[in-house]
Design a protein around this motif. Sequence first.
Motif, PDB file in Angstrom:
ATOM      1  N   PHE A  46       0.829  -1.212   0.000  1.00  0.00           N
ATOM      2  CA  PHE A  46       0.000   0.000   0.000  1.00  0.00           C
ATOM      3  C   PHE A  46       0.853   1.247   0.000  1.00  0.00           C
ATOM      4  O   PHE A  46       1.779   1.388   0.817  1.00  0.00           O
ATOM      5  CB  PHE A  46      -0.899  -0.019   1.236  1.00  0.00           C
ATOM      6  CG  PHE A  46      -1.616   1.269   1.514  1.00  0.00           C
ATOM      7  CD1 PHE A  46      -2.724   1.645   0.761  1.00  0.00           C
ATOM      8  CD2 PHE A  46      -1.195   2.110   2.542  1.00  0.00           C
ATOM      9  CE1 PHE A  46      -3.399   2.826   1.030  1.00  0.00           C
ATOM     10  CE2 PHE A  46      -1.867   3.289   2.819  1.00  0.00           C
ATOM     11  CZ  PHE A  46      -2.969   3.644   2.063  1.00  0.00           C
ATOM     12  N   LEU A  47       0.574   2.147  -0.911  1.00  0.00           N
ATOM     13  CA  LEU A  47       1.125   3.500  -0.895  1.00  0.00           C
ATOM     14  C   LEU A  47      -0.065   4.448  -0.921  1.00  0.00           C
ATOM     15  O   LEU A  47      -0.874   4.418  -1.849  1.00  0.00           O
ATOM     16  CB  LEU A  47       2.028   3.745  -2.112  1.00  0.00           C
ATOM     17  CG  LEU A  47       3.326   2.941  -2.158  1.00  0.00           C
ATOM     18  CD1 LEU A  47       4.064   3.181  -3.464  1.00  0.00           C
ATOM     19  CD2 LEU A  47       4.221   3.298  -0.970  1.00  0.00           C
ATOM     20  N   GLN A  48      -0.175   5.266   0.095  1.00  0.00           N
ATOM     21  CA  GLN A  48      -1.373   6.096   0.229  1.00  0.00           C
ATOM     22  C   GLN A  48      -1.585   6.987  -0.997  1.00  0.00           C
ATOM     23  O   GLN A  48      -0.669   7.692  -1.427  1.00  0.00           O
ATOM     24  CB  GLN A  48      -1.262   6.972   1.473  1.00  0.00           C
ATOM     25  CG  GLN A  48      -2.527   7.775   1.736  1.00  0.00           C
ATOM     26  CD  GLN A  48      -2.235   9.174   2.218  1.00  0.00           C
ATOM     27  OE1 GLN A  48      -2.003   9.355   3.394  1.00  0.00           O
ATOM     28  NE2 GLN A  48      -2.262  10.152   1.321  1.00  0.00           N
ATOM     29  N   PRO A  49      -2.783   6.964  -1.580  1.00  0.00           N
ATOM     30  CA  PRO A  49      -3.067   7.862  -2.702  1.00  0.00           C
ATOM     31  C   PRO A  49      -2.954   9.328  -2.273  1.00  0.00           C
ATOM     32  O   PRO A  49      -3.355   9.699  -1.163  1.00  0.00           O
ATOM     33  CB  PRO A  49      -4.515   7.516  -3.070  1.00  0.00           C
ATOM     34  CG  PRO A  49      -4.700   6.122  -2.585  1.00  0.00           C
ATOM     35  CD  PRO A  49      -3.897   6.042  -1.322  1.00  0.00           C
ATOM     36  N   TYR A  50      -2.406  10.150  -3.164  1.00  0.00           N
ATOM     37  CA  TYR A  50      -2.277  11.573  -2.846  1.00  0.00           C
ATOM     38  C   TYR A  50      -2.422  12.398  -4.116  1.00  0.00           C
ATOM     39  O   TYR A  50      -2.065  11.958  -5.211  1.00  0.00           O
ATOM     40  CB  TYR A  50      -0.948  11.869  -2.155  1.00  0.00           C
ATOM     41  CG  TYR A  50       0.274  11.676  -3.019  1.00  0.00           C
ATOM     42  CD1 TYR A  50       0.881  12.756  -3.676  1.00  0.00           C
ATOM     43  CD2 TYR A  50       0.840  10.405  -3.189  1.00  0.00           C
ATOM     44  CE1 TYR A  50       2.008  12.573  -4.467  1.00  0.00           C
ATOM     45  CE2 TYR A  50       1.961  10.225  -3.980  1.00  0.00           C
ATOM     46  CZ  TYR A  50       2.541  11.304  -4.623  1.00  0.00           C
ATOM     47  OH  TYR A  50       3.643  11.128  -5.417  1.00  0.00           O
ATOM     48  N   LEU A  51      -2.932  13.602  -3.945  1.00  0.00           N
ATOM     49  CA  LEU A  51      -3.133  14.531  -5.048  1.00  0.00           C
ATOM     50  C   LEU A  51      -2.111  15.664  -5.026  1.00  0.00           C
ATOM     51  O   LEU A  51      -1.777  16.234  -6.064  1.00  0.00           O
ATOM     52  CB  LEU A  51      -4.554  15.111  -4.976  1.00  0.00           C
ATOM     53  CG  LEU A  51      -5.043  15.919  -6.168  1.00  0.00           C
ATOM     54  CD1 LEU A  51      -5.229  15.022  -7.382  1.00  0.00           C
ATOM     55  CD2 LEU A  51      -6.368  16.603  -5.828  1.00  0.00           C
ATOM     56  N   ILE A  52      -1.633  15.992  -3.834  1.00  0.00           N
ATOM     57  CA  ILE A  52      -0.629  17.043  -3.630  1.00  0.00           C
ATOM     58  C   ILE A  52       0.558  16.423  -2.894  1.00  0.00           C
ATOM     59  O   ILE A  52       0.374  15.765  -1.869  1.00  0.00           O
ATOM     60  CB  ILE A  52      -1.210  18.205  -2.793  1.00  0.00           C
ATOM     61  CG1 ILE A  52      -2.404  18.836  -3.503  1.00  0.00           C
ATOM     62  CG2 ILE A  52      -0.136  19.251  -2.523  1.00  0.00           C
ATOM     63  CD1 ILE A  52      -2.091  19.511  -4.823  1.00  0.00           C
ATOM     64  N   PRO A  53       1.785  16.603  -3.389  1.00  0.00           N
ATOM     65  CA  PRO A  53       2.948  16.043  -2.696  1.00  0.00           C
ATOM     66  C   PRO A  53       3.006  16.505  -1.242  1.00  0.00           C
ATOM     67  O   PRO A  53       2.695  17.654  -0.922  1.00  0.00           O
ATOM     68  CB  PRO A  53       4.132  16.587  -3.508  1.00  0.00           C
ATOM     69  CG  PRO A  53       3.568  16.834  -4.874  1.00  0.00           C
ATOM     70  CD  PRO A  53       2.146  17.292  -4.638  1.00  0.00           C
ATOM     71  N   LYS A  54       3.410  15.612  -0.360  1.00  0.00           N
ATOM     72  CA  LYS A  54       3.394  15.935   1.065  1.00  0.00           C
ATOM     73  C   LYS A  54       4.448  16.950   1.460  1.00  0.00           C
ATOM     74  O   LYS A  54       4.336  17.581   2.511  1.00  0.00           O
ATOM     75  CB  LYS A  54       3.553  14.668   1.899  1.00  0.00           C
ATOM     76  CG  LYS A  54       4.856  13.921   1.705  1.00  0.00           C
ATOM     77  CD  LYS A  54       4.870  12.663   2.578  1.00  0.00           C
ATOM     78  CE  LYS A  54       6.140  11.853   2.392  1.00  0.00           C
ATOM     79  NZ  LYS A  54       6.129  10.630   3.243  1.00  0.00           N
ATOM     80  N   ASP A  55       5.466  17.149   0.617  1.00  0.00           N
ATOM     81  CA  ASP A  55       6.490  18.117   1.005  1.00  0.00           C
ATOM     82  C   ASP A  55       6.003  19.560   0.905  1.00  0.00           C
ATOM     83  O   ASP A  55       6.661  20.478   1.392  1.00  0.00           O
ATOM     84  CB  ASP A  55       7.764  17.932   0.175  1.00  0.00           C
ATOM     85  CG  ASP A  55       7.528  18.047  -1.326  1.00  0.00           C
ATOM     86  OD1 ASP A  55       6.418  18.433  -1.723  1.00  0.00           O
ATOM     87  OD2 ASP A  55       8.454  17.730  -2.091  1.00  0.00           O
ATOM     88  N   LEU A  56       4.811  19.776   0.303  1.00  0.00           N
ATOM     89  CA  LEU A  56       4.272  21.133   0.228  1.00  0.00           C
ATOM     90  C   LEU A  56       3.831  21.639   1.592  1.00  0.00           C
ATOM     91  O   LEU A  56       3.957  22.819   1.895  1.00  0.00           O
ATOM     92  CB  LEU A  56       3.092  21.183  -0.753  1.00  0.00           C
ATOM     93  CG  LEU A  56       2.484  22.564  -1.001  1.00  0.00           C
ATOM     94  CD1 LEU A  56       3.523  23.506  -1.618  1.00  0.00           C
ATOM     95  CD2 LEU A  56       1.263  22.474  -1.908  1.00  0.00           C
ATOM     96  N   ASP A  57       3.334  20.739   2.430  1.00  0.00           N
ATOM     97  CA  ASP A  57       2.867  21.168   3.753  1.00  0.00           C
ATOM     98  C   ASP A  57       3.321  20.248   4.883  1.00  0.00           C
ATOM     99  O   ASP A  57       2.900  20.417   6.033  1.00  0.00           O
ATOM    100  CB  ASP A  57       1.342  21.287   3.773  1.00  0.00           C
ATOM    101  CG  ASP A  57       0.647  20.028   3.279  1.00  0.00           C
ATOM    102  OD1 ASP A  57       1.341  19.055   2.937  1.00  0.00           O
ATOM    103  OD2 ASP A  57      -0.602  20.022   3.227  1.00  0.00           O
ATOM    104  N   GLY A  58       4.155  19.267   4.571  1.00  0.00           N
ATOM    105  CA  GLY A  58       4.728  18.440   5.626  1.00  0.00           C
ATOM    106  C   GLY A  58       3.778  17.464   6.276  1.00  0.00           C
ATOM    107  O   GLY A  58       4.078  16.962   7.367  1.00  0.00           O
ATOM    108  N   ARG A  59       2.646  17.156   5.650  1.00  0.00           N
ATOM    109  CA  ARG A  59       1.709  16.234   6.279  1.00  0.00           C
ATOM    110  C   ARG A  59       2.233  14.794   6.191  1.00  0.00           C
ATOM    111  O   ARG A  59       3.066  14.466   5.347  1.00  0.00           O
ATOM    112  CB  ARG A  59       0.326  16.334   5.624  1.00  0.00           C
ATOM    113  CG  ARG A  59       0.264  15.884   4.198  1.00  0.00           C
ATOM    114  CD  ARG A  59      -1.071  16.269   3.565  1.00  0.00           C
ATOM    115  NE  ARG A  59      -1.238  15.671   2.251  1.00  0.00           N
ATOM    116  CZ  ARG A  59      -0.674  16.123   1.146  1.00  0.00           C
ATOM    117  NH1 ARG A  59       0.103  17.190   1.198  1.00  0.00           N
ATOM    118  NH2 ARG A  59      -0.883  15.507  -0.006  1.00  0.00           N
TER     119      ARG A  59
END
Length: 543
Positions: free
Chosen positions: A436-449
């Motif tokens: 599993f790799l969590q689906p994402y629409l915005i890269p996490k490095d933009l806000d550190g989530r």
Amino acid sequence: MRSGAKTAVVGGVFLVVASGVGYGGYNLWSGITGGSEDIGTQAGARRTGPVTEEEVTATTRDFLAAWAAGEADRAGQLTNDPVAAGPAIAAYREGGGVSAMEVTARAPVGATVSFTVKATVTYEGVSKPWTYASKLAVVRGESTGRPLVRWTPTVLHPKLAPGATLRTGTAKAPAVEALDHEGVALPPEKYPSLVPVLDALRQRYGGKAGGEAGVETWIENAEGVPGTTLLVLSKGKPGELRTTIDAGVQAAAEKAVKDFPNAAVAAVEPSTGAIRAVANNPASGYNTAFLGKQAPGSTMKIVTAAMMMRYDVAGPDSPVLCPADVQWDGRPFQNLDRFTTSGDLTNAFARSCNTAFIKAITPLKKKGVHNTALGDTARKWFGIGERWSAGVATWDGAVPESAGSETAASYIGQGKIEMNALNMASVSATVKNGGFLQPYLIPKDLDGREFAEAEPLPGAVTEGLQKMMRAAATAPHGTAREAMAPVSSPKGAKTGSAEVEGQDSNSWFTGYSGDLAAAAVVQAGGHGGDAAGPVVVAVLKAG
């Protein structure tokens, strides 16, 4: 009537014009709102029965004239819920900055009247015309018998929900110009399914994308959070926001869902978790592909098969029984058209045998984990039920503990299970990737989530699931074979049809090819391969 409000009837439509000056107590059709004998009533008498065309026309004229003239209390009294309507109508004009209105209504169709609003919106010396269509319905008041407008905020604007209001001013967040993962622009005019997604991205990331806010009219929800922009009075400077969307895959998804009245599809890149497409029909409003909560039908057998291997119930080569029907705690379950087959679990999976995926699991009852094993497996290996951080709101699936016959129903994707197209696309992506790799629409490095995590699939489980999904997509009796025929190998898929009371079954389909996985649901679409299958295949081919 004071100056500033007038009406006219022209060619089957009537026009209500006002410049913001109230018209006092003038009643366009004398006595309509007070029980006039002009429409066949006697003073003090309470009318019953359906509203007449004359009542609908006159009540509509009165209401629209009051609204256009800025008489919020008066307009509210002409509805069946003046307590809610009056303040909402006042907020429309005051909060929305509406300085003038012209309303053109068509002749009634039954008790419903469609109309067009031509308004002028003004804020700090900046004005702009605004035109849109809406409609209202007239009902008879329960206690008075008077004809009244049935109140709903959508009368004022079709996108206004209960608790929401109109606002005009400097936008709380700058607009964003969304780009795909390669920097290609994603204009909402070309990709309408992205409109609710872009609205959400703007509120969350608009301040980080380098733009400057302009003056706009928008819908604000009850919590004060801005939503859909309805009018731009003066443009600011949009910031650029790069997403994981692939413009080509998105275009294919937008086109595919239009073949059905209600459909949703999502696509995920297995090797990264990047969301490559999301599309819904209808395109505007609720994002079913990300937020839907529906039983996924037999597509859930992917997770059920993983559970069976995890608990040593059966593997892809294990012989299983597939009778026409089977009992679980006194409740009967059966196959489509009561078919039977023989062979191993891979064959049962490819042919989507419900009874095999119930009968073979009965040994789990002796282990005492049969009510929780599916949910535990879904969370442990597929990240279902974890809190995803995609960059926009998502429903991340639910496989709750079950009891009794609901446990058997859950094994075939019914019962209390709630999934959406994004969840099931992720399930296929997990099988293709081996984890599993969590689906994402915005890269996490933009806000550190932080992203949700799950344990990798064991190698034997990965190989087993890929074998079964490949059989469903390629074997002579595979339920996904016909739909997946145009897709390049290696490939895998699973069909599903989820029963919904009072309608045809929802059509589900999920599959992968190359480094792209997708899933779709078509409301009342029937068999998975017939409706949802072509939607998924169109997306996979675009990837």
